[in-house]
Design a protein around this motif. Sequence first.
Motif, short mmCIF file in Angstrom:
data_model
loop_
_atom_site.label_atom_id
_atom_site.label_comp_id
_atom_site.label_asym_id
_atom_site.label_seq_id
_atom_site.Cartn_x
_atom_site.Cartn_y
_atom_site.Cartn_z
N LEU A 243 36.70 -1.27 25.01
CA LEU A 243 36.08 -0.94 23.71
C LEU A 243 36.78 -1.74 22.64
CD1 LEU A 243 34.11 0.85 22.06
CD2 LEU A 243 35.95 2.54 21.89
N ILE B 292 37.13 -2.43 18.62
CA ILE B 292 36.86 -1.89 17.29
C ILE B 292 37.29 -2.92 16.26
CG2 ILE B 292 37.52 -0.12 15.61
CD1 ILE B 292 37.97 1.78 18.04
N VAL C 12 32.38 -1.82 18.63
CA VAL C 12 32.07 -0.92 17.52
C VAL C 12 32.52 -1.62 16.24
CG1 VAL C 12 32.58 1.27 16.38
CG2 VAL C 12 32.17 1.21 18.85
N CYS D 220 32.80 -1.52 12.17
CA CYS D 220 32.84 -0.51 11.10
C CYS D 220 31.84 -0.82 9.99
CB CYS D 220 34.25 -0.41 10.53
SG CYS D 220 35.49 0.09 11.75
N ARG E 211 27.62 -1.55 18.54
CA ARG E 211 27.25 -0.44 17.65
C ARG E 211 27.82 -0.72 16.26
NH1 ARG E 211 26.17 4.20 21.14
NH2 ARG E 211 25.99 5.54 19.34
N LEU F 248 28.81 1.16 12.56
CA LEU F 248 29.03 2.45 11.90
C LEU F 248 28.52 2.45 10.46
CD1 LEU F 248 32.61 3.34 13.20
CD2 LEU F 248 30.41 4.10 14.10
N ASP G 75 34.76 9.16 13.40
CA ASP G 75 33.72 8.33 14.02
C ASP G 75 34.29 7.51 15.18
OD1 ASP G 75 31.53 9.09 12.49
OD2 ASP G 75 31.86 7.55 10.96
N LEU G 76 35.48 6.95 14.99
CA LEU G 76 36.09 6.14 16.06
C LEU G 76 36.54 7.01 17.22
CD1 LEU G 76 38.08 3.56 13.89
CD2 LEU G 76 35.84 3.27 14.99
N ARG H 104 35.01 9.68 18.20
CA ARG H 104 33.78 9.96 18.95
C ARG H 104 33.44 8.78 19.87
NH1 ARG H 104 30.37 10.16 14.89
NH2 ARG H 104 29.82 8.01 15.30
N GLU H 105 33.57 7.56 19.35
CA GLU H 105 33.21 6.39 20.18
C GLU H 105 34.21 6.20 21.33
OE1 GLU H 105 30.27 5.33 19.78
OE2 GLU H 105 30.12 6.56 17.97
N ARG I 174 33.25 8.73 23.80
CA ARG I 174 31.95 8.41 24.41
C ARG I 174 32.14 7.40 25.55
NH1 ARG I 174 27.11 8.52 21.68
NH2 ARG I 174 28.09 8.14 19.65
N TYR I 175 32.90 6.32 25.27
CA TYR I 175 32.98 5.21 26.23
C TYR I 175 34.16 5.32 27.20
CZ TYR I 175 29.26 3.11 23.56
OH TYR I 175 28.05 2.89 22.95
#
Length: 237
Positions: free
Chosen positions: A13, A15, A43, A45, A83, A85, A101-102, A104-105, A108-109
């Motif tokens: 992942l 970010i 992800v 931002c 994705r 944000l 939010d991060l 959650r990601e 999720r992954y």
Amino acid sequence: MSDLSSTEPGTVLLIAAHPDDPEFGCGATIARWVQEGWRVVYVLCTRGEQGTHDVGADLEAVKRTREAEQRAAAAVLGVAEVRFLDYPDGLLEPTLALRKDLTREIRRYRPQRLICQSPNRILDSRGLRRNHPDHMAAGAAALAAVYPTASTPHLFPELLAAGFAPWIVPEIYVTESADPDVIIDVSETLDQKIAALRCHASQVRPGFEDRVRSWARELGERHGLRAAEAFRLIRQE
Ligand SMILES: [Zn+2]
């Protein structure tokens, strides 16, 4: 340097604050890891709407352009998913909302490897662009999401209630570190990084290729490689 070969391919992942940060920061490593079987998810931002010098610009149109450029660049590297944000570009802060939010990601992954930007200001001859405050904010929020929030069940209990179970990220790779301790050989994938960067047509200027190649070559030379990218690695158990 660390032996990375023992890890079975899983999910990475990444970010970052802006479209084009993944490719400038570590595009050749992404390409290499995808070739090795890793599934890479980005992800972002923000959508990078401040990346224009046109005072009359339609910022919604800039967002659409930059999102499309980012998706094209990711496709060149073989990234599985991108994705956004949608935080405001240029004004990113490491708020609790961003951390949530991060978190959650991450949950999720459930990545084995997470790549993020350095939370620290870097003062050197490569200038202020790479010290962008959004990069530091994205890095600080990502590291706070990794530890302690993603692995602590009762922080943001609404995430747990929504089915996002705690997760410990085993390996965190920080880009733009002043003190890197992992050097990745990207001799075979530097061309792919350049091709991906070309997709960011609204951002790159003539001559960028030479600059990017010489960074990778200079770093590589110091480690007996034709080209390299560097990270600070943090491990968690
Ligand atoms: Zn950026």
